[in-house]
Scaffold this active site. Structure first.
Site, PDB file in Angstrom:
ATOM      1  N   ASN A 122     -11.834  -3.183   0.257  1.00 12.56           N
ATOM      2  CA  ASN A 122     -11.072  -3.549   1.052  1.00 12.56           C
ATOM      3  C   ASN A 122     -11.313  -3.748   2.483  1.00 12.56           C
ATOM      4  OD1 ASN A 122      -8.262  -3.289   2.440  1.00 12.56           O
ATOM      5  ND2 ASN A 122      -8.717  -1.452   3.076  1.00 12.56           N
ATOM      6  N   GLU A 123     -11.825  -2.984   3.119  1.00 13.23           N
ATOM      7  CA  GLU A 123     -11.956  -3.196   4.712  1.00 13.23           C
ATOM      8  C   GLU A 123     -13.706  -2.729   4.841  1.00 13.23           C
ATOM      9  OE1 GLU A 123      -9.687  -1.213   7.801  1.00 13.23           O
ATOM     10  OE2 GLU A 123      -8.871  -3.364   7.851  1.00 13.23           O
ATOM     11  N   CYS A 161      -6.324   1.043   2.813  1.00  9.78           N
ATOM     12  CA  CYS A 161      -7.489   2.182   2.935  1.00  9.78           C
ATOM     13  C   CYS A 161      -7.176   3.116   1.635  1.00  9.78           C
ATOM     14  CB  CYS A 161      -7.293   2.846   3.964  1.00  9.78           C
ATOM     15  SG  CYS A 161      -7.884   1.901   5.320  1.00  9.78           S
ATOM     16  N   GLU A 215       1.113  -1.208  -0.004  1.00 11.66           N
ATOM     17  CA  GLU A 215      -0.247   0.111  -0.033  1.00 11.66           C
ATOM     18  C   GLU A 215       0.956   1.236  -0.025  1.00 11.66           C
ATOM     19  OE1 GLU A 215      -2.669   0.608   3.201  1.00 11.66           O
ATOM     20  OE2 GLU A 215      -3.816   2.081   2.035  1.00 11.66           O
TER      21      GLU A 215
HETATM   22  O1  AHR Z   1      -2.222  -1.508   6.814  1.00 10.82           O
HETATM   23  C1  AHR Z   1      -2.857  -0.471   7.125  1.00 10.82           C
HETATM   24  C2  AHR Z   1      -4.301  -0.241   6.872  1.00 10.82           C
HETATM   25  O2  AHR Z   1      -4.773  -1.068   7.885  1.00 10.82           O
HETATM   26  C3  AHR Z   1      -5.029  -0.524   5.482  1.00 10.82           C
HETATM   27  O3  AHR Z   1      -4.812   0.437   4.659  1.00 10.82           O
HETATM   28  C4  AHR Z   1      -6.120  -0.987   5.922  1.00 10.82           C
HETATM   29  O4  AHR Z   1      -6.768  -1.769   5.048  1.00 10.82           O
HETATM   30  C5  AHR Z   1      -6.081  -1.341   7.498  1.00 10.82           C
HETATM   31  O5  AHR Z   1      -7.098  -0.601   8.209  1.00 10.82           O
END
Ligand code: AHR
Length: 659
Positions: free
Chosen positions: A376-377, A245, A50
């Protein structure tokens, strides 16, 4: 005196007695190489990339100039005026009709009949420049007034010395890309690039770029070699990108859109990096995404490392910890189309629209994309409703693609349960689970997957890291304790490789002077890169992956923490090797007797060990190998091997099978 002697004798006897007792506690472990339980996916151990902590711009992407096209919110961020016995002005200007995605440029008015006037760029917390290395400069420029004006580029060390120089004499009245090279006479972690103008007149400047010539695979405008090599050394089974994120964006406008990251770099539209202001205690107002490292480059990086590409796409939702914007279901089609087009970009024939773009960028062959993440999340029904629509259309057009869905940010609880319940009614190949938890959690969860449905949806342990104690040094949260407990947990992932098909530590990279989140797997500055203890744990597992899990049992049970021991074993059919991972999380040496069956073993074997002097020790840029694996020979006697497993250690026993 007499009493003192008696005391010493008593203590001595006690120590000898307890040492004998410890030596007598031998754990008998049976390892049956003849009964492979199930296959381990080649993609089992991968990496999560990321653009956080300056991982892309200022990190892996080799560009040394920050704000090269003057598109940051403040167009002069990273730039300063330079006066050398002359005066002048610098005017950031909008709008260059030649490039709608990159409309700003600057006008440098130089009043330098004598001396020189110009601008300098500070790089990303400085520029890492190496002695005797070659650097490629390129600048888009035109003379907008005056004539006979000359331009000179210089590399300036932190003490102000000129350590590289090159002249550009042929400035014209039309925009032109000028290229030059410079060789540095010194190494400096914090050098600058200076563009100086001599004469009277004005010069318009855009896309000022400086790259080391020596990039990963020697690609011009490519990636920082030492960083990519460090990742490649993990032999990752997959490369997940671009996050995290960052996929979601703080709002939808700020989301990651892969199409904006392809084509010529100077036409890629820059956006604010969401980590720019995410962490209140670690603001990074100069953090943007130039997308020089875009989707094409991610695919190439995966291919170069022999890793499966695993792109994750926005599912029509921005980060629920931030704006939480959601695209109405009846307006979701463009987002779904992005996913379909991405598959065509990666795999489609060169005659297709997106396959043609890939070919035009230099890769007519398919990238063989097999996995695609949707969201993603995310959490709650909002995610499920959107995921469902993506799944339906991807399945219809590309049934061969394995879709990765997500279970939200938590390892358990309402969001997690709802995601699993609802996704079971659908057809994802994998569900991504995230856990950033305390070290104890990792110890207590080595059996997490023992009771998962063996025939259900597979697990992608897509983001995990033990979060514990931290100190002032950036790297200090990557303690030995965190790595040790992750290793214990990973024996559980490996033992359950029929359920867990993929796993990646997160985040991957962090710049010591520009991080937002820690711990991270790899730390770097402008010249150095180091592996954390967590990195070496990942490497022990990923480079001894094996092809099949085999039983390693004590009294008929796997070791999931009994007497502080965690054990898993694999066999590698191709190389006829057996790898036994043994983690001892106690403060004392443990005696193990391994009893092998199902294969006859070569006498000579090896054990690779990772350990530290203290649980809170860590590696740093100054002391990169404080915790570093070492190998020692061990001898197998028939089908038995007795070993002392050192206190707080992670070990891989490597045995060759007689053919
Ligand atoms: O790894 C850091 C962050 O942690 C990532 O962007 C996210 O997916 C998670 O909350």
């Amino acid at each position: 005196m007499k009493r003192k002697v008696i005391f010493i004798i008593v203590v001595g006897l006690f120590v000898a007695f307890t040492a004998k007792l410890t030596a007598q506690q031998v754990h008998d472990i049976s390892v049956d190489a003849g009964s492979p339980l199930f296959e381990i996916q080649p993609v089992m151990w991968g990496v999560f990339f990321e653009d956080i902590n300056f991982a892309a711009d200022g990190g892996v992407y080799g560009e040394l100039v920050k704000n090269r096209s003057f598109e940051f919110t403040h167009p002069m961020t990273g730039w300063e005026q330079v006066r050398q016995n002359a005066i002048g002005r610098v005017v950031p200007t909008f709008y260059s009709p030649a490039n709608h995605n990159n409309p700003h440029y600057v006008v440098v008015h130089a009043d330098a009949a004598k001396g020189a006037f110009g601008i300098s760029n500070q790089g990303f917390r400085g520029m890492g420049i190496r002695k005797d290395n070659l650097y490629n400069l390129s600048v888009n420029a035109r003379i907008s007034s005056g004539s006979g004006i000359r331009m000179k580029a210089e590399l300036i060390s932190s003490d102000g010395t000129v350590i590289g120089t090159s002249e550009i004499l042929d400035l014209t009245r039309d925009w032109k890309k000028h290229e030059a090279t410079m060789t540095s006479s010194a190494t400096d972690p914090s050098a600058k690039l200076q563009l100086l103008f001599m004469g009277l007149g004005s010069v318009d400047l855009d896309m000022v770029s400086l790259f080391p010539a020596d990039t990963w695979k020697g690609r011009p405008g490519g990636l920082r070699k030492d960083l990519v090599q460090m990742i490649a050394d993990l032999k990752p089974g997959f490369l997940r990108f671009p996050g995290g994120c960052i996929v979601e964006g703080r709002n939808l406008e700020n989301r990651y859109q892969w199409k904006l990251t392809t084509g010529p770099v100077e036409e890629r539209k820059l956006i604010t990096n969401r980590w720019n202001s995410e962490m209140r205690n670690r603001p990074a107002p100069d953090y943007f995404q130039s997308f020089g490292l875009g989707f094409y480059e991610y695919f190439l990086m995966a291919e170069d490392m022999g890793a499966e590409p695993l792109p994750i796409l926005n599912c029509g939702m921005s980060c629920q910890f931030n704006a939480g914007e959601v695209v109405p279901l009846n307006e979701l089609q463009p987002y779904i189309q992005d996913a379909l087009d991405l598959i065509e970009f990666a795999n489609g024939p060169v005659t297709s629209k997106w396959g043609a773009l890939r070919a035009s960028m230099g890769h007519p062959e398919s990238f063989n994309l097999r996995y695609l993440g949707v969201g993603n999340e995310q959490w709650e029904q909002q995610y499920i409703e959107r995921y469902r629509l993506f799944e339906k259309e991807i399945r219809l057009k590309y049934p061969e693609i394995k879709i990765v869905s997500g279970s939200g940010p938590y390892a358990s609880g309402a969001y997690f349960d709802l995601a699993w319940t609802e996704l079971r009614k659908l057809d994802p190949a994998l569900i991504d689970e995230h856990y950033y938890m305390a070290p104890e959690w990792f110890l207590n969860n080595a059996g997490r997957y023992d009771n998962y449905d063996r025939s259900g949806i597979k697990v992608f342990a897509g983001e995990y890291a033990a979060h514990g104690k931290e100190g002032p040094a950036p790297e200090s949260r990557n303690t030995w304790l965190s790595a040790l407990t992750e290793a214990a947990f990973m024996t559980g992932l490996e033992r359950n490789a029929d359920v867990v098909h993929m796993a990646s530590y997160a985040p991957l990279l962090a710049h010591v002077d520009a991080w937002q989140w820690r711990p991270d797997l790899i730390w770097f500055d402008n010249l150095n890169v180091i592996g954390t203890p967590n990195y070496y744990v990942q490497k022990l597992f990923s480079t001894h992956r094996g092809t099949h899990v085999i039983p390693a049992l004590k009294d008929g049970d796997p070791l999931t923490g009994q007497d502080s021991l965690y054990v898993s074993a694999v066999t590698d059919k191709a190389s006829s090797m057996i790898y036994v991972k043994i983690v001892n999380v106690s403060g004392e040496t443990k005696q193990l007797r391994l009893n092998f069956s199902g294969a006859s073993l070569q006498k000579d074997a090896e054990m690779e060990t990772l350990k530290a002097r203290g649980l809170y020790d860590y590696n740093s840029i100054a002391n990169p190998k404080n915790i570093y694996p070492f190998t020692r020979p061990v001898t197998v006697s028939g089908k038995k091997l007795q070993l002392g497993i050192e206190a707080s250690s992670v070990n891989v026993l490597k045995l060759s099978v007689r053919k």
